[in-house]
Design a protein around this motif. Structure first.
Motif, PDB file in Angstrom:
ATOM      1  N   THR A  72      63.662 -91.382 -13.399  1.00  0.00           N
ATOM      2  CA  THR A  72      63.158 -90.088 -14.350  1.00  0.00           C
ATOM      3  C   THR A  72      62.500 -90.935 -16.123  1.00  0.00           C
ATOM      4  OG1 THR A  72      66.155 -90.204 -14.517  1.00  0.00           O
ATOM      5  CG2 THR A  72      64.944 -88.669 -13.243  1.00  0.00           C
ATOM      6  N   ALA A  73      63.786 -91.870 -15.799  1.00  0.00           N
ATOM      7  CA  ALA A  73      63.545 -92.479 -16.609  1.00  0.00           C
ATOM      8  C   ALA A  73      62.060 -93.370 -16.881  1.00  0.00           C
ATOM      9  CB  ALA A  73      64.856 -94.106 -17.033  1.00  0.00           C
ATOM     10  N   ALA A  74      61.675 -93.395 -15.976  1.00  0.00           N
ATOM     11  CA  ALA A  74      60.342 -94.431 -15.797  1.00  0.00           C
ATOM     12  C   ALA A  74      59.586 -93.473 -15.587  1.00  0.00           C
ATOM     13  CB  ALA A  74      60.144 -95.357 -14.733  1.00  0.00           C
ATOM     14  N   GLU A  75      59.507 -92.423 -15.090  1.00  0.00           N
ATOM     15  CA  GLU A  75      58.443 -91.216 -15.054  1.00  0.00           C
ATOM     16  C   GLU A  75      58.377 -90.665 -16.449  1.00  0.00           C
ATOM     17  OE1 GLU A  75      57.129 -87.066 -12.700  1.00  0.00           O
ATOM     18  OE2 GLU A  75      59.777 -88.544 -12.568  1.00  0.00           O
ATOM     19  N   ALA A  76      59.473 -90.762 -17.397  1.00  0.00           N
ATOM     20  CA  ALA A  76      59.556 -90.282 -18.645  1.00  0.00           C
ATOM     21  C   ALA A  76      58.565 -91.139 -19.658  1.00  0.00           C
ATOM     22  CB  ALA A  76      60.946 -89.463 -19.196  1.00  0.00           C
ATOM     23  N   LEU A  77      58.511 -92.820 -19.083  1.00  0.00           N
ATOM     24  CA  LEU A  77      58.085 -92.826 -20.396  1.00  0.00           C
ATOM     25  C   LEU A  77      56.326 -93.897 -19.823  1.00  0.00           C
ATOM     26  CD1 LEU A  77      58.789 -95.546 -22.608  1.00  0.00           C
ATOM     27  CD2 LEU A  77      58.833 -97.225 -19.887  1.00  0.00           C
ATOM     28  N   LEU A  78      56.204 -93.832 -18.620  1.00  0.00           N
ATOM     29  CA  LEU A  78      55.026 -92.807 -18.077  1.00  0.00           C
ATOM     30  C   LEU A  78      54.301 -92.200 -18.409  1.00  0.00           C
ATOM     31  CD1 LEU A  78      52.790 -94.759 -16.010  1.00  0.00           C
ATOM     32  CD2 LEU A  78      53.587 -92.390 -14.033  1.00  0.00           C
ATOM     33  N   ASN A  79      55.221 -90.616 -18.969  1.00  0.00           N
ATOM     34  CA  ASN A  79      54.631 -89.795 -19.319  1.00  0.00           C
ATOM     35  C   ASN A  79      54.005 -89.350 -20.389  1.00  0.00           C
ATOM     36  OD1 ASN A  79      53.263 -87.942 -16.812  1.00  0.00           O
ATOM     37  ND2 ASN A  79      56.087 -87.512 -16.913  1.00  0.00           N
ATOM     38  N   ARG A  80      54.665 -90.364 -21.196  1.00  0.00           N
ATOM     39  CA  ARG A  80      54.820 -90.145 -23.359  1.00  0.00           C
ATOM     40  C   ARG A  80      54.701 -92.185 -23.565  1.00  0.00           C
ATOM     41  NH1 ARG A  80      58.014 -87.216 -20.707  1.00  0.00           N
ATOM     42  NH2 ARG A  80      58.063 -84.783 -21.287  1.00  0.00           N
ATOM     43  N   THR A  81      54.207 -92.871 -22.562  1.00  0.00           N
ATOM     44  CA  THR A  81      54.105 -94.335 -23.083  1.00  0.00           C
ATOM     45  C   THR A  81      52.484 -93.844 -24.267  1.00  0.00           C
ATOM     46  OG1 THR A  81      54.626 -95.572 -21.168  1.00  0.00           O
ATOM     47  CG2 THR A  81      53.212 -96.758 -22.863  1.00  0.00           C
ATOM     48  N   GLY A  82      51.695 -93.759 -23.643  1.00  0.00           N
ATOM     49  CA  GLY A  82      51.196 -92.984 -25.080  1.00  0.00           C
ATOM     50  C   GLY A  82      51.541 -92.766 -26.888  1.00  0.00           C
ATOM     51  N   VAL A  83      52.415 -92.165 -26.300  1.00  0.00           N
ATOM     52  CA  VAL A  83      52.622 -90.888 -27.749  1.00  0.00           C
ATOM     53  C   VAL A  83      53.698 -92.419 -28.372  1.00  0.00           C
ATOM     54  CG1 VAL A  83      53.797 -89.710 -28.906  1.00  0.00           C
ATOM     55  CG2 VAL A  83      53.127 -88.619 -26.964  1.00  0.00           C
ATOM     56  N   VAL A  84      54.752 -92.911 -27.553  1.00  0.00           N
ATOM     57  CA  VAL A  84      55.433 -93.768 -28.063  1.00  0.00           C
ATOM     58  C   VAL A  84      54.609 -94.612 -28.983  1.00  0.00           C
ATOM     59  CG1 VAL A  84      57.553 -95.839 -27.619  1.00  0.00           C
ATOM     60  CG2 VAL A  84      57.291 -92.835 -26.419  1.00  0.00           C
ATOM     61  N   LEU A  85      53.964 -95.463 -27.801  1.00  0.00           N
ATOM     62  CA  LEU A  85      53.478 -97.212 -28.086  1.00  0.00           C
ATOM     63  C   LEU A  85      51.749 -96.154 -29.684  1.00  0.00           C
ATOM     64  CD1 LEU A  85      52.255 -98.559 -25.764  1.00  0.00           C
ATOM     65  CD2 LEU A  85      53.487 -99.462 -26.918  1.00  0.00           C
ATOM     66  N   LEU A  86      51.461 -94.821 -29.824  1.00  0.00           N
ATOM     67  CA  LEU A  86      50.844 -94.985 -30.960  1.00  0.00           C
ATOM     68  C   LEU A  86      51.800 -94.563 -32.128  1.00  0.00           C
ATOM     69  CD1 LEU A  86      48.052 -92.243 -29.695  1.00  0.00           C
ATOM     70  CD2 LEU A  86      47.809 -94.378 -30.913  1.00  0.00           C
ATOM     71  N   GLY A  87      52.541 -94.004 -31.549  1.00  0.00           N
ATOM     72  CA  GLY A  87      54.211 -94.170 -33.002  1.00  0.00           C
ATOM     73  C   GLY A  87      54.402 -95.453 -33.361  1.00  0.00           C
ATOM     74  N   TRP A  88      54.873 -96.384 -32.722  1.00  0.00           N
ATOM     75  CA  TRP A  88      55.112 -97.504 -32.269  1.00  0.00           C
ATOM     76  C   TRP A  88      54.216 -98.159 -33.740  1.00  0.00           C
ATOM     77  CZ3 TRP A  88      60.126 -99.358 -31.508  1.00  0.00           C
ATOM     78  CH2 TRP A  88      60.443-100.448 -31.682  1.00  0.00           C
ATOM     79  N   PHE A  89      52.601 -98.553 -33.200  1.00  0.00           N
ATOM     80  CA  PHE A  89      52.197 -99.014 -34.182  1.00  0.00           C
ATOM     81  C   PHE A  89      51.252 -98.527 -34.896  1.00  0.00           C
ATOM     82  CE2 PHE A  89      49.973-100.446 -29.732  1.00  0.00           C
ATOM     83  CZ  PHE A  89      50.992-101.332 -29.470  1.00  0.00           C
ATOM     84  N   GLY A  90      53.010 -97.395 -35.728  1.00  0.00           N
ATOM     85  CA  GLY A  90      51.728 -96.460 -36.993  1.00  0.00           C
ATOM     86  C   GLY A  90      51.320 -95.973 -37.104  1.00  0.00           C
ATOM     87  N   GLU A  91      50.379 -95.055 -36.046  1.00  0.00           N
ATOM     88  CA  GLU A  91      49.528 -93.810 -35.949  1.00  0.00           C
ATOM     89  C   GLU A  91      49.630 -92.759 -35.457  1.00  0.00           C
ATOM     90  OE1 GLU A  91      46.609 -94.494 -36.531  1.00  0.00           O
ATOM     91  OE2 GLU A  91      46.504 -96.779 -36.328  1.00  0.00           O
ATOM     92  N   THR A  92      51.217 -92.467 -36.241  1.00  0.00           N
ATOM     93  CA  THR A  92      51.363 -91.212 -35.729  1.00  0.00           C
ATOM     94  C   THR A  92      50.921 -90.030 -35.729  1.00  0.00           C
ATOM     95  OG1 THR A  92      52.302 -91.057 -38.206  1.00  0.00           O
ATOM     96  CG2 THR A  92      53.776 -91.660 -36.614  1.00  0.00           C
ATOM     97  N   LYS A  93      49.600 -90.316 -36.556  1.00  0.00           N
ATOM     98  CA  LYS A  93      48.130 -89.003 -36.575  1.00  0.00           C
ATOM     99  C   LYS A  93      48.203 -89.082 -35.030  1.00  0.00           C
ATOM    100  CE  LYS A  93      44.536 -87.212 -39.224  1.00  0.00           C
ATOM    101  NZ  LYS A  93      44.162 -87.470 -39.828  1.00  0.00           N
ATOM    102  N   ASP A  94      47.824 -90.098 -34.820  1.00  0.00           N
ATOM    103  CA  ASP A  94      46.766 -89.919 -33.916  1.00  0.00           C
ATOM    104  C   ASP A  94      47.796 -89.966 -31.941  1.00  0.00           C
ATOM    105  OD1 ASP A  94      44.704 -90.327 -34.175  1.00  0.00           O
ATOM    106  OD2 ASP A  94      44.546 -92.745 -33.969  1.00  0.00           O
ATOM    107  N   ALA A  95      49.053 -89.948 -32.571  1.00  0.00           N
ATOM    108  CA  ALA A  95      50.595 -90.206 -31.618  1.00  0.00           C
ATOM    109  C   ALA A  95      50.746 -88.466 -31.275  1.00  0.00           C
ATOM    110  CB  ALA A  95      51.477 -90.299 -32.010  1.00  0.00           C
TER     111      ALA A  95
END
Length: 453
Positions: free
Chosen positions: A245-268
């Protein structure tokens, strides 16, 4: 011969039950999608792409943490409850319900304490809006974990509508109402913390509603049976499931998390909206799964492989046809749909179309994750999902650095396809089932695959 006919009739009845339940669930899911789309449209229009990005970024983290706090029992219950009811093990049924809820609540509280401490200690690294959104969001973790577990209990008792309506319609519907009242009625600035607070209120109400549904559907024999515990078996099963469940959630939300982590919250925020729209393609499969998962557990317990193969094949063909129609419409209307949310969101058109391709390919393989977890292959399912999530993280870092949010969509699609191919190979080899729509080709395909298996 009479016994075979009876077995065939029972198998056909089970398939019809899943089909009818799936149609009912699909109607509910469509209504849910409408409520969710209205909520997201309103939030995006009122707060803009930047603030929506903050909300989406925090929500992605909270979702991952909530799935972790559920400890995999939101899936395990779909396997244990039907099996215990089939065997008449009512004490174990009551025990597993009590055990899962207590553990999920305890872990959720620990997440609140740990998360709040981290945010407060490192508060200077967060903007006030992001910090406050996180602090409110952490309270959602145990609420969502319990909500999903109790929805699984209702599904295990056969309640399709009563499991879906609180989590989907009530939660997002109340969110919509509260945001409208706050913005127009109270003349308040609608920022990310306010939206997160509305999400918390809606989720709490949904938790109360699904709790009432459990009381209504729970057999009296369970209520009056003394609880019995098989903690070692439950924990042995839950460990890979929480990873799943945790890995599936990460799989679906990796793009949002990494874009936000890189400071691109708008793109996230833009990517999150595109991903949520593409997830409409999953609605037919999610609808079928409401009865598909517990039925798999029951058929596997009875060792009814013929009916199981028929169910896997027919459910995949149904979901692929529906998913293809939905994806085609969304791909054609991608630009006007995203523009409705604001002109900044038009940057996600290409990402949306790429994600739609991946979801249609995934639909052709059917609900393979449930096939594996409901047939006691949860550890292999966890391993394959971890591998796919790792591929997604690495690919996302690479493609995001080059193509931004479009790169996130490419990475997620690649990981999704790899994951489904890996599960299909496992199911063919170890369960001797033809996964997804491949079962339509019957014995001919099985013979061609046999030397490789």
């Amino acid at each position: 011969m009479t016994s075979e006919v009876v077995d065939q009739d029972l198998g056909s009845a089970r398939i019809r039950r899943v089909a009818l339940g799936g149609v009912t669930a699909f109607v509910i899911f469509v209504a849910c999608a409408g409520v969710t789309a209205c909520s997201q449209l309103l939030i995006a229009r009122l707060v803009g792409a930047d603030t929506y990005g903050v909300y989406a970024y925090v929500t992605a983290w909270i979702t991952i943490l909530a799935y972790f706090s559920a400890l995999g029992f939101d899936i395990a219950l779909l396997r244990f409850l039907p099996a215990y009811q089939t065997k008449g093990a009512w004490g174990l049924a009551r025990g597993v319900i009590r055990y899962t809820e207590q553990r999920a609540l305890a872990v959720g509280i620990l997440v609140i304490l740990a998360g709040t401490s981290i945010i407060l200690v490192w508060s200077r690294h967060f903007t006030p809006e992001l910090r406050n959104t996180f602090l409110i969001g952490f309270v959602l973790v145990p609420v969502w974990a319990l909500l999903w577990i109790r929805c699984a209990i209702v599904r295990g008792f056969g309640g399709v509508v009563l499991a879906l309506a609180p989590d989907k319609i009530a939660r997002d519907g109340l969110l919509l109402i509260l945001v409208v009242l706050a913005h127009f009625g109270l003349s308040r600035h609608t920022d990310a913390p306010l939206v997160m607070m509305a999400t918390l209120v809606g989720s709490t109400v949904a938790l109360g509603l699904v709790s009432l549904a459990i009381r209504r559907l729970r057999p009296d024999v369970i209520t009056h049976s003394p609880p019995e515990y098989a903690a070692s078996i439950w924990c042995h099963t839950a460990v890979p499931l929480v990873v799943i469940t945790a890995a599936e959630a990460l799989l679906n939300r990796t793009g949002v998390v990494l874009l936000g982590w890189f400071g691109e919250t708008k793109d996230a925020g833009i990517y999150s909206l595109a991903f949520n729209i593409s997830f409409l393609v999953v609605l037919p499969r999610a609808a079928i799964n409401t009865l598909f998962a517990p039925t798999i557990s029951s058929l596997f317990t009875r060792n009814d492989r013929a009916t199981l193969q028929a169910l896997v094949t027919k459910s995949a063909s149904w979901t692929l046809c529906a998913a293809g129609c939905i994806a085609l419409a969304l791909a054609v209307l991608a630009e006007p749909i995203l523009t409705w949310f604001g002109k900044d969101f038009a940057n996600g058109v290409l990402a949306l179309r790429i994600l739609l391709v991946g979801q249609v390919i995934a639909a052709s393989y059917g609900s393979q994750l449930y096939v594996m977890t409901m047939t006691e292959h949860e550890r292999s399912a966890a391993a394959l999902l971890i591998l796919s999530a790792a591929v997604n993280v690495v690919a996302s870092i690479f493609f995001i650095s080059i193509l931004g949010l479009t790169g996130a969509a490419i990475a997620t699609t690649i990981a999704l396809i790899i994951w489904n191919i890996a599960m299909a190979l496992f199911i063919s080899r170890h369960l001797r089932l033809l996964p997804g729509i491949f079962g339509m080709f019957g014995s001919r395909l099985r013979r061609s695959l046999a030397p490789r298996l």
